[in-house]
Design a protein around this motif. Structure first.
Motif, short mmCIF file in Angstrom:
data_model
loop_
_atom_site.label_atom_id
_atom_site.label_comp_id
_atom_site.label_asym_id
_atom_site.label_seq_id
_atom_site.Cartn_x
_atom_site.Cartn_y
_atom_site.Cartn_z
N ILE A 9 -4.02 -6.96 -5.26
CA ILE A 9 -5.44 -7.22 -4.94
C ILE A 9 -6.27 -7.25 -6.21
O ILE A 9 -7.11 -8.13 -6.41
N ILE A 14 -8.69 1.61 -5.07
CA ILE A 14 -8.11 2.90 -5.44
C ILE A 14 -6.62 2.82 -5.20
O ILE A 14 -6.17 2.52 -4.09
N HIS A 33 0.23 -2.74 -3.45
CA HIS A 33 -0.91 -3.47 -2.88
C HIS A 33 -2.08 -3.51 -3.86
O HIS A 33 -2.73 -4.53 -4.06
N PHE A 34 -2.34 -2.37 -4.49
CA PHE A 34 -3.44 -2.25 -5.46
C PHE A 34 -3.34 -3.32 -6.55
O PHE A 34 -4.30 -4.03 -6.85
N GLY A 69 -2.93 3.18 -4.25
CA GLY A 69 -2.22 3.96 -3.23
C GLY A 69 -0.77 4.17 -3.65
O GLY A 69 -0.48 4.26 -4.85
N SER A 70 0.12 4.13 -2.67
CA SER A 70 1.52 4.42 -2.99
C SER A 70 2.38 3.16 -3.05
O SER A 70 3.58 3.23 -3.26
N THR A 71 1.74 2.00 -2.88
CA THR A 71 2.50 0.74 -2.95
C THR A 71 1.89 -0.15 -4.04
O THR A 71 0.92 0.22 -4.68
C1 LIG Z 1 -5.79 -0.73 -3.12
C2 LIG Z 1 -4.99 -0.61 -1.87
O1 LIG Z 1 -4.70 -1.57 -1.22
C3 LIG Z 1 -4.43 0.74 -1.55
O2 LIG Z 1 -5.52 1.62 -1.28
C4 LIG Z 1 -3.53 0.69 -0.32
O3 LIG Z 1 -2.83 1.92 -0.31
P1 LIG Z 1 -1.22 1.88 -0.16
O4 LIG Z 1 -0.69 1.19 -1.40
O5 LIG Z 1 -0.80 3.33 -0.10
O6 LIG Z 1 -0.90 1.11 1.10
#
Ligand SMILES: CC(=O)[C@@H](O)COP(=O)(O)O
Ligand SMILES: Nc1c(NC[C@H](O)[C@H](O)[C@H](O)CO)[nH]c(=O)[nH]c1=O
Length: 171
Positions: A104, A94, A100-101, A96-98
């Motif tokens: 991954i 799901i 990271h999504f 998020g605000s970075t």
């Molecule tokens: C998919 C994620 O890693 C994400 O949920 C992490 O949230 P964030 O990007 O706000 O650290």
């Protein structure tokens, strides 16, 4: 194709999953959404004749771990003389605000594909990559709206049976 065709997977006819052995690896991240997806896949495979004792379920922390766990468990089962006919890695990403999504999602999707091709075993893409929690809930069939959405785990279970039989039958 009919003019009122709706987006989604058409059910394949005549699938007999009896005797197939399937691995499910699921994440603990977003577990309330992952659990119905796993159940949907299990229920569909059982409805197609796969024995519950032939469905092996393991868990990992998150989607980034799915390729390694799937690769490792497929290899160890083969070495033990109990090979799987297919694997279904299941995870829910799901946004998020970075970024990271994005990283991954890219790593897990390419990794899952590579594991299947290298193992020569069908590995189903059981990863939801959603921008909102509601999108994920709907795709697990547990949406907040009246329709609740469609459980994609059911599609993944059918795909595991269909692809296992395709691999066994060959050309
Ligand atoms: C998919 C994620 O890693 C994400 O949920 C992490 O949230 P964030 O990007 O706000 O650290
Ligand atoms: N944010 C989500 C994650 N993040 C965790 C990673 O998958 C991984 O476990 C961690 O980076 C350690 O290697 N995982 C999900 O499955 N879903 C998410 O929304």
């Amino acid at each position: 194709m009919s003019k009122d065709f709706v987006k989604g997977l058409t059910v394949a006819d005549g699938l007999n999953g009896s005797g197939l052995r399937v691995l499910i690896v699921h994440t603990r991240w977003n577990l309330p959404i992952v659990e119905p997806l796993v159940q949907g896949a299990v229920n569909t495979m059982k409805s197609l004749g796969v024995s519950e004792s032939d469905i092996v379920i393991r868990q990992v922390p998150g989607s980034f771990e799915l390729p390694f766990a799937t690769q490792t468990l497929l290899a160890s089962a083969k070495a033990a003389g109990r090979p799987f006919d297919a694997a279904i890695p299941i995870g829910v990403l799901i946004k998020g605000s970075t970024m990271h999504f994005e990283y991954i999602a890219d790593a897990a999707s390419h990794g899952i594909m590579r594991v299947g091709l290298e193992a020569g075993i069908p590995v189903i893409f059981g990863l939801l990559t959603c921008l909102t929690e509601d999108q994920a809930l709907e795709r697990a069939g547990v949406g907040k709206g009246a329709s609740k959405g469609h459980n994609h785990g059911e599609d993944w279970g059918m795909g595991a049976v269909e692809m296992s039989l395709l691999a066994k039958k060959g050309a």
